[in-house]
Design a protein around this motif. Structure first.
Motif, PDB file in Angstrom:
ATOM      1  N   VAL A  68      10.607  37.097 -44.145  1.00  0.00           N
ATOM      2  CA  VAL A  68      11.049  37.806 -43.059  1.00  0.00           C
ATOM      3  C   VAL A  68      10.047  38.671 -42.252  1.00  0.00           C
ATOM      4  CG1 VAL A  68      12.510  39.627 -42.248  1.00  0.00           C
ATOM      5  CG2 VAL A  68      13.481  37.915 -43.890  1.00  0.00           C
ATOM      6  N   PHE A  88      17.781  41.556 -40.050  1.00  0.00           N
ATOM      7  CA  PHE A  88      17.384  40.619 -41.481  1.00  0.00           C
ATOM      8  C   PHE A  88      17.321  41.535 -42.551  1.00  0.00           C
ATOM      9  CE2 PHE A  88      16.596  38.041 -37.640  1.00  0.00           C
ATOM     10  CZ  PHE A  88      16.708  36.831 -38.093  1.00  0.00           C
ATOM     11  N   GLU A  90      14.747  43.156 -44.369  1.00  0.00           N
ATOM     12  CA  GLU A  90      13.597  42.731 -45.050  1.00  0.00           C
ATOM     13  C   GLU A  90      13.527  43.196 -46.583  1.00  0.00           C
ATOM     14  OE1 GLU A  90       8.847  42.695 -44.487  1.00  0.00           O
ATOM     15  OE2 GLU A  90       9.941  44.111 -43.277  1.00  0.00           O
TER      16      GLU A  90
END
Length: 169
Positions: A68, A88, A90
């Motif tokens: 990511v 996302f 990370e």
């Protein structure tokens, strides 16, 4: 002694014949387009344990992940935001994963069905692949909102087209 020598030679020849048809992925270029905003990007940090049977793609397995932290869209602030917990995440989910469940040949190439895991959510997905020399080019479309990544309010506005360019070795 001769039967053992003959058997050993036969095994060696058989192993060489079968191993010539198998390939691994050496490198990958992965790009995406967030359709609603016409934002192009890439993601890298690719790792794979795929085995590809070039003579019979249906015997192949595809498995890999990307990092990511490597998301690049050409805008540092947007990249930083995409990696945050809101999108996302990370820190909690540093990699995206894919594992094939089946490979089906078609007249233009082959389809790879499998599970894609983004942000801890796993969903089935299909990549449409074509062979081009020593490369496999695959595409798919997904909605990031299906994986808990809500960039826009409506599902249709969260459409992403993904392209995989896999270099075989």
């Amino acid at each position: 002694m001769k039967p053992i020598l003959l058997f050993t030679m036969l095994l060696t020849v058989s192993a060489n014949v079968f191993s010539q048809d198998l390939a691994r992925i050496g490198s990958a270029a992965i790009s995406f387009v967030f359709e609603d905003n016409d934002v192009n990007g890439t993601i890298s940090g690719f790792s794979s344990s795929s085995n590809i049977d070039l003579q019979n793609f249906e015997n192949s397995t595809f498995e890999g992940s990307v990092a990511v932290t490597t998301i690049k869209t050409g805008n540092f602030l947007r990249d930083w935001s995409l990696k945050s917990g809101k999108y996302f995440d990370e820190d909690e989910h540093p990699r995206l994963f894919f594992k094939s469940s089946s490979v089906v040949s078609n007249e233009n190439g082959f389809l790879v069905n499998g599970d894609l895991t983004l942000k801890g959510t796993t969903k089935p997905i299909t990549f449409d692949f074509r062979k081009n020399g020593d490369r496999l080019i695959g595409t798919t479309t997904l909605f990031v909102s299906d994986y808990g990544i809500h960039i826009k309010k409506e599902r249709e506005q969260n459409k992403v087209t993904v392209k995989l360019d896999l270099q075989l070795r």
